[in-house]
Each structure stands twice: as C-alpha cells, then as structure tokens.
Design a protein around this motif. Structure first.
Motif, PDB file in Angstrom:
ATOM      1  N   ARG A  43       2.855  57.173 -59.884  1.00  0.00           N
ATOM      2  CA  ARG A  43       2.616  55.803 -59.400  1.00  0.00           C
ATOM      3  C   ARG A  43       3.107  55.607 -57.965  1.00  0.00           C
ATOM      4  N   ASP A  44       4.306  56.095 -57.667  1.00  0.00           N
ATOM      5  CA  ASP A  44       4.861  55.923 -56.320  1.00  0.00           C
ATOM      6  C   ASP A  44       5.973  56.935 -56.122  1.00  0.00           C
ATOM      7  N   ARG A  45       5.764  57.911 -55.248  1.00  0.00           N
ATOM      8  CA  ARG A  45       6.741  58.972 -55.018  1.00  0.00           C
ATOM      9  C   ARG A  45       8.001  58.469 -54.340  1.00  0.00           C
ATOM     10  N   ARG A  46       7.979  57.248 -53.806  1.00  0.00           N
ATOM     11  CA  ARG A  46       9.069  56.763 -52.969  1.00  0.00           C
ATOM     12  C   ARG A  46      10.144  55.990 -53.746  1.00  0.00           C
ATOM     13  N   LYS A  47      10.085  55.954 -55.073  1.00  0.00           N
ATOM     14  CA  LYS A  47      11.040  55.177 -55.871  1.00  0.00           C
ATOM     15  C   LYS A  47      12.314  55.977 -56.145  1.00  0.00           C
ATOM     16  N   ARG A 294       8.577  51.689 -48.532  1.00  0.00           N
ATOM     17  CA  ARG A 294       8.165  51.087 -49.807  1.00  0.00           C
ATOM     18  C   ARG A 294       8.644  49.645 -49.911  1.00  0.00           C
ATOM     19  N   ARG A 297       6.466  47.526 -48.103  1.00  0.00           N
ATOM     20  CA  ARG A 297       5.083  47.645 -48.579  1.00  0.00           C
ATOM     21  C   ARG A 297       4.168  48.189 -47.490  1.00  0.00           C
ATOM     22  N   ASP A 301       3.217  57.854 -45.245  1.00  0.00           N
ATOM     23  CA  ASP A 301       3.723  59.112 -45.777  1.00  0.00           C
ATOM     24  C   ASP A 301       4.775  59.631 -44.804  1.00  0.00           C
TER      25      ASP A 301
END
Length: 348
Positions: A43-47, A294, A297, A301
C-alpha cells in the motif's frame, strides 16, 4: 515426546518466575506481522509501521528457531546467541565509542557528531548496571536494572527494525523513468560543495541521465546558511553545470532550510506538476525523507547516495532520534506500559 518449550527468566524476578511458550506458538505469532508487513509495503512503502511489522516477524521467527533447535543445531544456536550477546554488549559499544572519537576529530564537536560516542557509553553503562544487579537478585537494584533493560530492549528493537527497513527501502523501488529529480542540499563549506553533497549531486545527475527519454527537470534545493558565501542551490547548480548537465534543465530553489521545505518548495517550481518525481539525499536520510514526503502527501520516490562509512553510525542515530521524536508521546506510553507489565510480573 513433547517439543521442548522456550523458557525465560525475568531480571529481578528470582528463580521462581519463568515464562514457558511452546515453540510452535512463535511460528504462529510470526504470521500476523508478516501479513501486515506485506500489506503495508504493497500500500505504501513509506510507513514506519512496515519497519515494526518486519521487526516483529523476524523476532518471532528467531524465537521459534531458538526454541525448536535440537541436537547439534541447538549447540550451534546456543553458541550463536552467546556470540551475538557479546557483540552487542561489548564489541558494539566499544566500536561506537571509537567511531564517536573519530567523528569529533574529523567533523567537530556538534551534538550530531557525538551521538555514536554517547550511545557507546550508554550501552557500557547499562552493562555495568546489569552486572551490579546480578549480585542483588531480588532487590531494588535488580528490579530497576530489569526495567532499564526493558526500555533499552524496546529502543533497540525499534532501532534495529528501522535500520533494516531503511536499508531495504533504499535498495528497492524505481531508479529511472522520472519527469523530475530533486536534489536536497546538505550544507556548503564557504561556497564549495563538500563530499557529502557532491555524492547527492552525482546520484541526481545519474538518475537525470537515465531518465533522458522523459526530458526531465533537475531541481537543486537549499538556502544560504549563516556561514555560507552563497546559497546551497547556487553552488549545486554550478557543480552540475561542470558535470555537463544542460543549464535549461536545472531549476533553482534557494529558500529551503529543512527537508520539508526542500520537498514542498521544489515541487512548487515544477510547472506543470509531474507524476514521477525522485528526491535524492544520502542513504542514511532516505527513509526519514520518505516519511516527510508521505506526511505532506507528496508523490515522491526517495533515492539514496553513498556516504563515507565512518559517518554512518552517528548519521543513522541522528535519523533514529528524529524519527522517534516525531511520535515521542506514543513511544513514552509504550515504554511505560512495558515497564508496568514487567513490574507486575516481577513484584506481583
């Protein structure tokens, strides 16, 4: 014959307090964080949560391996555990102290350069407290040292998880096909680009050339510090021009003073906005930059550039402190709950 069960004593609890867990339980417990890790990354690699789920998965798998080993495998695992504990308790803090002294001599006495030195002395201090507590099996010293070990374990778990995930994050993801490349500033020496910033610019130029089929723009971002003769962005532009980057492809953002401003102000220069944007920083700074993107928003990358090896321990520690302070209340509450649970088990 029943499988051997894992058992663990608690510091300060005396010999009567033991926790027994069947080995298969650890394997089952690893499934949930593993699934959450896969879902989170997709879903989101940045979490940040991805790092925690990865750490929990590896921790439960390690406990499963330790508790289910038999025969010669158990001997190998036992030796491995002893060696790992010695490295963590003795070799690691000594290495951190040496690195800290080198950082002070090479980079100066700024707080950020003292972090590895302080961390090394902190671990050695914890070792000393634990040794003192060994002679006070059920007294207040042992109980207090146990609480310190719980807090240190929590912090160490988070640091290891974030470090591992940051390395994975930095080595995966897109490396070309961008419409814009943002290079984040990191300070000048007068009007000269130092090696740390040069590595970012070199990586940015590399990605720019790889994305040539999309006619990308290259944004250099950084304001002017009090001890700098020109803005970081101006010096960065001159550096890239010397690397034969076309001048009409370079955009200059010379007001930013933080990572958040680097990203936000640089993206504001891109007209029209683009979908594929790369932000280039040093490898130790990649994951926190991704977290900032993130939180804002921003569709960015983040790609890392190489850093001198001696600089990495203090740099990663500085990044870890910055990540922890973003949610310090939650971490303080987690430590409080863990210490409270420990005290209930020991004193209850």
């Amino acid at each position: 014959m029943h499988p051997r069960r894992a058992s663990a004593g608690l510091p300060g609890a005396g010999s009567s307090t033991r926790i027994y867990v069947e080995p298969v339980t650890f394997g089952l417990l690893a499934l949930l964080p593993a699934a959450l890790f896969v879902v989170g990354v997709s879903r989101d690699r940045r979490k940040v949560g991805n790092a925690v789920w990865l750490g929990l998965t590896l921790m439960f798998l390690l406990l499963w391996a330790l508790s289910s080993a038999r025969g010669w495998a158990a001997d190998v695992v036992g030796v491995g555990v002893v060696v790992a504990l010695l490295l963590l308790a003795l070799a690691l803090p000594v290495a951190l102290v040496v690195n800290g002294l080198f950082m002070v001599l090479r980079e100066g006495r700024r707080l950020g350069n003292l972090l590895s030195l302080l961390a090394g002395f902190g671990i050695l201090g914890l070792d000393l407290v634990f040794l003192i507590a060994a002679a006070d099996e059920v007294g207040w010293i042992a109980v207090t040292s146990g609480a310190l070990v719980v807090v240190a374990g929590y912090v160490g778990f988070l640091f290891g998880s974030l470090l591992l995930y940051a390395v994975i994050y930095g080595r995966t993801g897109r490396r070309s096909g961008f419409d814009a490349v943002i290079v984040l500033g990191s300070g000048l020496i007068g009007d000269r680009v130092p090696p740390l910033l040069a590595s970012r610019l070199d990586r940015g130029a590399e990605i720019f050339r790889r994305s040539a089929d999309r006619a990308p723009r290259l944004v250099v971002s950084g304001g002017q510090g009090r001890d700098e003769l020109v803005s970081e962005a101006a010096a960065m532009r001159d550096y890239l021009l010397a690397k034969t980057i076309p001048p009409d492809a370079i955009l200059v953002e010379d007001a930013a003073t933080t990572t958040e401003e680097n990203l936000r102000l640089s993206l504001a220069l891109l007209d029209p906005p683009t979908e594929r944007v790369a932000a280039v920083t040093n490898n130790f700074h990649v994951f926190r930059t991704a977290m900032v993107a993130r939180s804002l928003r921003l569709p960015v990358d983040v790609i890392g550039s190489p850093t001198a090896f001696y600089f990495l321990p203090s740099a990663f520690l500085r990044e870890f402190v910055a990540i922890m302070t973003r949610h310090w209340v939650a971490h303080a509450m987690a430590c409080g709950l863990l210490v409270a649970a420990y005290l209930l088990l020991v004193l209850g």
